[in-house]
Design an enzyme around this catalytic site. Structure first.
Site, short mmCIF file in Angstrom:
data_model
loop_
_atom_site.label_atom_id
_atom_site.label_comp_id
_atom_site.label_asym_id
_atom_site.label_seq_id
_atom_site.Cartn_x
_atom_site.Cartn_y
_atom_site.Cartn_z
N VAL A 63 27.94 43.05 25.13
CA VAL A 63 27.00 42.73 24.06
C VAL A 63 26.08 41.55 24.38
O VAL A 63 25.07 41.36 23.71
CB VAL A 63 27.73 42.42 22.72
CG1 VAL A 63 28.43 43.66 22.20
CG2 VAL A 63 28.69 41.26 22.88
N TYR A 64 26.41 40.75 25.39
CA TYR A 64 25.57 39.60 25.71
C TYR A 64 24.19 40.09 26.19
O TYR A 64 24.07 40.72 27.24
CB TYR A 64 26.20 38.73 26.80
CG TYR A 64 27.50 38.05 26.41
CD1 TYR A 64 27.92 37.97 25.08
CD2 TYR A 64 28.31 37.48 27.38
CE1 TYR A 64 29.11 37.37 24.75
CE2 TYR A 64 29.51 36.86 27.05
CZ TYR A 64 29.91 36.82 25.73
OH TYR A 64 31.11 36.21 25.39
N SER A 65 23.20 39.82 25.36
CA SER A 65 21.82 40.25 25.64
C SER A 65 21.75 41.75 25.90
O SER A 65 20.96 42.21 26.72
CB SER A 65 21.23 39.47 26.82
OG SER A 65 21.15 38.11 26.51
#
Length: 343
Positions: free
Chosen positions: A60-62
């Site tokens: 989900v990071y970026s």
């Protein structure tokens, strides 16, 4: 750099783990950091040169950018690296593109492998508990990935004690793979894990990998009593100001950290990280940076050791308020050590 077992597994990880949350910077994650590939690669190379072998990211990071950047940055030394990524968060508007269902886990693992440019994930972490998916389904899917060679170890993050213990019991009952670690918030201003989770981890042999060890930057030393809030600080951003802090206690902790740091010719940030490395169950502390000088300073935290007296001083300043049933258990445990008080 020193190395420790990840829980009671045979995997050795560096005492510091470089987190890649600041890599990419798309959408919500821009408030954490928006590092492009060259800037991210510089931090990764600095960490590698210092002996760091543990790197952490999440799908989900970026929206996958962090995985892509990190995978490219570590490609030349992939076999020497312990690579962790996570699954659980929503990745699209698709109703099933979220959670810990068999479908989402398998689909997400394949997508993470593609973005990371690798054939296997060393540590696949459940980013949080999924209240609607049976643990048998989740752990069965994870075990399948391990047996297929796509994943080597599994871990949890942001689980309560009962959720984690239930997962371990389900794994034992069904001969599934067991979690070897827990990634949880832990710092001098966030010691809640010590109520239930740390005793559980020590009893069951899981390694603790603290996130936000500097309390969202509060323990870096730039937030001081009677001084204005730095304009460019993370805590001035509402999205990043989610960690609850008792400011009076927090400022006293920072003052004590400064004195201890000065005794060791170190920085306040280093002292905050060093404190966690003295705590039971901790395998590796996650650090993040957006600038090389921040990472360079953090990496020095493993070059010295806080004394037991200094740890005790910080323990006292940051001690938790007793909650039920802990205060009751503390009272009842007295009968195991002191007969005189009861007769």
């Amino acid at each position: 750099m020193k190395y420790r077992q990840l829980g009671k597994s045979g995997l050795m990880v560096s005492e510091l783990c470089l987190g890649a949350m600041s890599f990419g910077g798309d959408g919500y994650w821009k408030v954490v950091g928006a590092l492009d590939y060259p800037s991210s690669k510089k931090l990764v190379d600095m960490a590698l040169d210092a002996g760091v072998n543990f790197f952490d990211t999440a799908d989900v990071y970026s929206h996958g950018q962090s995985e892509e950047i990190l995978g490219k940055a570590i490609k030349e030394k992939r076999n020497e690296i312990v690579l962790a990524t996570k699954v659980r968060g929503r990745m699209s508007k698709d109703i099933n593109d979220v959670g810990l269902s068999r479908k989402h886990i398998i689909d997400s693992c394949n997508q993470s492998l593609r973005r990371l440019g690798t054939d296997y994930i060393d540590l696949y972490v459940m980013h949080s508990f999924d209240p609607i998916t049976p643990l048998e389904e989740t752990l069965g899917a994870l075990s399948d990935l391990v047996h297929q060679g796509k994943v080597r170890y599994i871990g949890a993050s942001n689980f309560t004690a009962w959720q984690l213990m239930k997962a371990l019991a389900v794994s034992k009952e069904n001969h599934f793979e067991k979690f070897v670690s827990l990634q949880a918030i832990y710092s001098l201003i966030s010691r809640d894990v010590e109520y239930e989770l740390v005793p559980l981890l020590r009893d069951q042999g899981l390694g603790l990998t603290p996130w936000s060890p500097l309390g969202g930057g509060f323990l870096s030393g730039k937030y001081r009593k009677d001084k204005p809030m730095p304009e460019d600080s993370r805590r001035t951003n509402e999205q990043q100001n989610f960690i609850p802090i008792d400011l009076d206690k927090g400022y006293a902790i920072v003052d004590a950290l400064e004195e201890i740091a000065n005794n060791h010719k170190a920085s306040i940030s280093q002292a905050a990280l060093n404190y966690l490395l003295r705590k039971p169950a901790v395998s590796s502390v996650l650090i993040g940076a957006t600038k090389p000088h921040q990472l360079e300073d953090n990496l020095q935290a493993t070059n010295w050791e806080m004394s037991p007296e200094e740890v005790s001083r910080l323990d006292e300043l940051s001690k938790l308020n007793p909650i039920y049933p802990h205060w009751m258990l503390q009272f009842t445990y007295m009968d195991r050590t002191s007969v005189e008080n009861f007769f």
